[in-house]
Write an enzyme that holds these catalytic residues in place. Structure first.
Site, PDB file in Angstrom:
ATOM      1  N   SER A  13     -71.457  50.417  15.984  1.00 16.67           N
ATOM      2  CA  SER A  13     -70.824  51.026  17.151  1.00 16.67           C
ATOM      3  C   SER A  13     -71.834  51.919  17.868  1.00 16.67           C
ATOM      4  O   SER A  13     -72.972  52.093  17.421  1.00 16.67           O
ATOM      5  CB  SER A  13     -69.600  51.839  16.716  1.00 16.67           C
ATOM      6  OG  SER A  13     -69.987  52.858  15.815  1.00 16.67           O
ATOM      7  N   LYS A 188     -82.024  39.123  12.682  1.00 16.39           N
ATOM      8  CA  LYS A 188     -80.955  38.594  11.831  1.00 16.39           C
ATOM      9  C   LYS A 188     -79.607  39.281  12.067  1.00 16.39           C
ATOM     10  O   LYS A 188     -78.567  38.588  12.105  1.00 16.39           O
ATOM     11  CB  LYS A 188     -81.355  38.705  10.361  1.00 16.39           C
ATOM     12  CG  LYS A 188     -80.445  37.918   9.408  1.00 16.39           C
ATOM     13  CD  LYS A 188     -80.540  36.420   9.622  1.00 16.39           C
ATOM     14  CE  LYS A 188     -81.863  35.876   9.108  1.00 16.39           C
ATOM     15  NZ  LYS A 188     -81.926  34.395   9.232  1.00 16.39           N
ATOM     16  N   GLN A 191     -78.030  37.623  14.985  1.00 15.43           N
ATOM     17  CA  GLN A 191     -77.581  36.267  14.664  1.00 15.43           C
ATOM     18  C   GLN A 191     -76.247  36.293  13.927  1.00 15.43           C
ATOM     19  O   GLN A 191     -75.328  35.521  14.232  1.00 15.43           O
ATOM     20  CB  GLN A 191     -78.634  35.559  13.812  1.00 15.43           C
ATOM     21  CG  GLN A 191     -79.970  35.323  14.515  1.00 15.43           C
ATOM     22  CD  GLN A 191     -81.009  34.740  13.569  1.00 15.43           C
ATOM     23  OE1 GLN A 191     -80.687  33.886  12.737  1.00 15.43           O
ATOM     24  NE2 GLN A 191     -82.252  35.198  13.683  1.00 15.43           N
ATOM     25  N   CYS A 381     -60.688  75.976  32.973  1.00 17.92           N
ATOM     26  CA  CYS A 381     -59.449  75.832  32.206  1.00 17.92           C
ATOM     27  C   CYS A 381     -59.270  77.038  31.274  1.00 17.92           C
ATOM     28  O   CYS A 381     -58.993  78.138  31.745  1.00 17.92           O
ATOM     29  CB  CYS A 381     -59.444  74.494  31.461  1.00 17.92           C
ATOM     30  SG  CYS A 381     -57.801  73.993  30.891  1.00 17.92           S
ATOM     31  N   GLU A 405     -50.417  81.279  23.682  1.00 13.04           N
ATOM     32  CA  GLU A 405     -50.940  80.168  22.888  1.00 13.04           C
ATOM     33  C   GLU A 405     -51.436  80.661  21.536  1.00 13.04           C
ATOM     34  O   GLU A 405     -51.430  79.919  20.555  1.00 13.04           O
ATOM     35  CB  GLU A 405     -52.077  79.472  23.638  1.00 13.04           C
ATOM     36  CG  GLU A 405     -52.634  78.249  22.916  1.00 13.04           C
ATOM     37  CD  GLU A 405     -53.728  77.532  23.687  1.00 13.04           C
ATOM     38  OE1 GLU A 405     -54.171  76.464  23.220  1.00 13.04           O
ATOM     39  OE2 GLU A 405     -54.143  78.025  24.756  1.00 13.04           O
ATOM     40  N   HIS A 515     -60.285  70.892  36.093  1.00 13.42           N
ATOM     41  CA  HIS A 515     -61.526  70.382  35.498  1.00 13.42           C
ATOM     42  C   HIS A 515     -62.377  69.713  36.579  1.00 13.42           C
ATOM     43  O   HIS A 515     -62.339  68.488  36.747  1.00 13.42           O
ATOM     44  CB  HIS A 515     -61.207  69.387  34.379  1.00 13.42           C
ATOM     45  CG  HIS A 515     -60.677  70.027  33.146  1.00 13.42           C
ATOM     46  ND1 HIS A 515     -61.484  70.458  32.120  1.00 13.42           N
ATOM     47  CD2 HIS A 515     -59.402  70.342  32.782  1.00 13.42           C
ATOM     48  CE1 HIS A 515     -60.749  70.993  31.168  1.00 13.42           C
ATOM     49  NE2 HIS A 515     -59.477  70.942  31.551  1.00 13.42           N
ATOM     50  N   GLU A 517     -65.423  69.012  36.604  1.00 14.80           N
ATOM     51  CA  GLU A 517     -66.430  68.088  36.082  1.00 14.80           C
ATOM     52  C   GLU A 517     -65.962  66.641  36.128  1.00 14.80           C
ATOM     53  O   GLU A 517     -66.784  65.713  36.163  1.00 14.80           O
ATOM     54  CB  GLU A 517     -66.823  68.468  34.649  1.00 14.80           C
ATOM     55  CG  GLU A 517     -65.758  68.253  33.585  1.00 14.80           C
ATOM     56  CD  GLU A 517     -64.819  69.420  33.386  1.00 14.80           C
ATOM     57  OE1 GLU A 517     -64.196  69.515  32.316  1.00 14.80           O
ATOM     58  OE2 GLU A 517     -64.686  70.240  34.318  1.00 14.80           O
TER      59      GLU A 517
END
Length: 543
Positions: A13, A188, A191, A381, A405, A515, A517
């Site tokens: 990955s 390999k 393959q 944020c 929070e 946000h 960005e």
């Protein structure tokens, strides 16, 4: 007629399928084609909204409020095409929708199975809303052979069989590792990866071979022979100096030309002048600034992927190199000496978003440092919320200021949003509700004070920005906070939700609830990041 390019990955990955998809789409777009990119995520979560940043990285939010994979950020930044909910699907969402239909009786007593019900849902997703497109690029998450990815591979096999032969192309991204002890690149693994893919009924048309050394012609020929593709369809993909150099590199290796050859298409040469310009700006800066990012998830930079890119965009706009110093907010809870030692070399301080109480006192301490030392400060944020808590405690005389929070408080300067207006009507939330999909998500308008710093930066008094939050600065404290020097320069259209705060007595001190960005692009740097880096350049000249 839309043509489909399916992008799979093999061997390992994290090979960069998302960047490859974004780069290829940008090249096709530069040749005049209309493109859209979609992401298939095989995990069983409905979306990544409740996943840990350490597990998944950033959650990218679209204008229409979808919580999606960070690869959709690459897609947007490279193509300029805004992503939508319809561009990201997960196994969890597919299974949820199918089970809901089964409980409702939509299948009329049929046995519900992976084939055809799950595979049909995947095919429907791939083909939805494609009438006005020339190319749809579909990236399949994970690696070929993963159990959870098998229904997606099978759906693509079926789709290839159902569509016209000149409508599909399979690009397989694989690894050609370099063995230092032998001084060789090994073919390999590639393959074997292709053999596994063909065993599932798919023959790749193009192989994109990730490697750290140039791929010799002999090795390309060997891969072509054993993997049953043309030699010209074996495309080397070496590491690049910048992600924005990847489209130029892939074009030089012939990737977009090979795709057009596969489809039997001709097109003008791509106009890559703007890509060459931003690569030149990145590689040949005229100065340098250091930005301290005081965060909670700094151990995994993918948690701040769009933020990192937006800072780079601000640097390119100002022709400077931006060095990002990732700082763990918890370290700043040890005392003023640690704070000063870490932050004094910074030309700008940015406190990004996050969830939960951990590290918040460190964020508050960094806000205080930036305010008192007149260092450019940008809060996003949670960063804006902590700027308001810091201001409440230290300039407005509200000693016990905190956020609900973090637990019960007598001075809830920040609290949960119980209701807000959307295009569909009034949204309501409660403290004990579900976490998934219940935040204020997507693009919302904000109205800016006409004489404010942010209105000058944006060049407008009405803006639209993307949000992802459950808590909000309590508007009941607005008057007391403004007496302490914070100005609420941006509000929701109804005047109930604070969106932006700033300090007129500071060279550059801005906090935003949204946000920014997520909307910054290399060719259109977000004005706030452009302005923040410009302020950091001025700060660098002072120290």
């Amino acid at each position: 007629m839309a043509r489909y390019i399916f992008i799979t990955g093999g061997v390992v990955s994290s090979l960069g399928k998302g960047l490859m998809a974004a780069s290829l789409a940008a090249l096709l777009q530069a040749r005049g084609f209309r493109v859209r990119i979609r992401k298939f995520d095989p995990y069983l979560n409905v979306d990544p909204g409740t996943m840990s940043p350490y597990q998944h990285g950033e959650v990218y939010v679209t204008d229409d409020g979808a919580e999606t994979d960070l690869d959709l950020g690459h897609y947007e930044r490279f193509t300029g095409v805004s992503a939508r909910q319809a561009d990201n699907i997960t196994s969890g969402r597919i299974y949820r929708d199918i089970i809901t239909k089964e409980r409702r009786g939509d299948y009329l007593g049929a046995t519900v199975q992976v084939i055809p019900h799950v595979t049909d849902a995947i095919k429907d997703f791939a083909q939805a809303e494609t009438e006005d497109l020339d190319f749809v690029l579909c990236e399949i998450g994970g690696t070929v052979g993963d159990i959870e990815g098998l229904p997606f591979i099978e759906a693509l096999r079926q789709l290839h069989n159902e569509l016209d032969r000149d409508q599909t192309c399979f690009v397989h991204v694989t690894l050609v590792p370099y063995i230092a002890a032998a001084g060789e690149l090994k073919t390999k693994p590639t393959q074997h990866s292709v053999r596994e893919l063909t065993g599932l009924g798919i023959q790749p048309d193009i192989l994109l071979c990730r490697c750290e050394k140039p791929l010799p012609e002999g090795e390309r020929a060997k891969i072509a022979q054993f993997c049953n593709v043309r030699k010209s369809a074996v495309i080397p993909a070496l590491d690049a100096s910048s992600i924005y150099a990847v489209p130029l590199q892939y074009h030089a290796e012939g990737l977009d030309g090979e795709v057009l050859r596969h489809f039997g298409l001709t097109a003008p040469d791509p106009d890559l002048a703007r890509w060459e310009d931003i690569v030149d700006r990145y590689q040949n800066p005229e100065g340098e600034v250091t930005i301290g990012v005081v965060g909670k998830y700094v151990g995994l930079q993918d948690a701040y992927k769009s933020l990192n890119e937006a800072l780079a965009h601000g640097g390119m706009a100002n022709r400077v190199k931006v060095r990002v110093k990732w700082l763990d907010a918890e370290l700043f809870e040890k005392g003023d000496d640690e704070i000063a030692a870490q932050l004094e070399p910074m030309h700008g301080i940015l406190v990004p978003g996050g969830f939960g109480e951990r590290g918040t006192e460190g964020k508050i301490a960094s806000v205080r440092f930036a305010r008192e030392r007149k260092v450019p400060f940008f809060g996003i944020c949670l960063g804006m919320q902590m700027a308001c808590v810091e201001g409440a405690r230290n300039t407005a005389g509200i000693a016990g200021a905190s956020s609900t929070e973090f637990g019960p408080t007598d001075e809830p300067v920040v609290g949960i949003i119980t209701e807000w207006m959307t295009a569909e009507g009034l949204e309501k939330r409660s403290e004990g509700g579900d976490l998934g999909g219940t935040m204020r998500l997507g693009a919302y308008e904000a109205h800016l004070a006409g004489n404010s710093h942010v209105a000058n930066i944006y060049g407008s008094t009405v803006i639209s920005e993307r949000h992802r939050h459950r808590y909000e600065v309590n508007v009941a404290y607005k008057e007391r906070l403004e007496k302490g020097g914070l100005v609420f320069s941006g509000m929701s259209p109804d005047g109930l939700l604070p969106e932006i705060v700033e300090r007129p007595d500071h060279p550059w001190f801005i906090g935003v609830q949204f946000h920014p960005e997520l909307k910054s692009r290399p060719f259109e740097p977000h004005p706030l990041f452009k302005g923040f880096i410009a302020a950091a350049v001025k700060q660098a000249r002072l120290v």
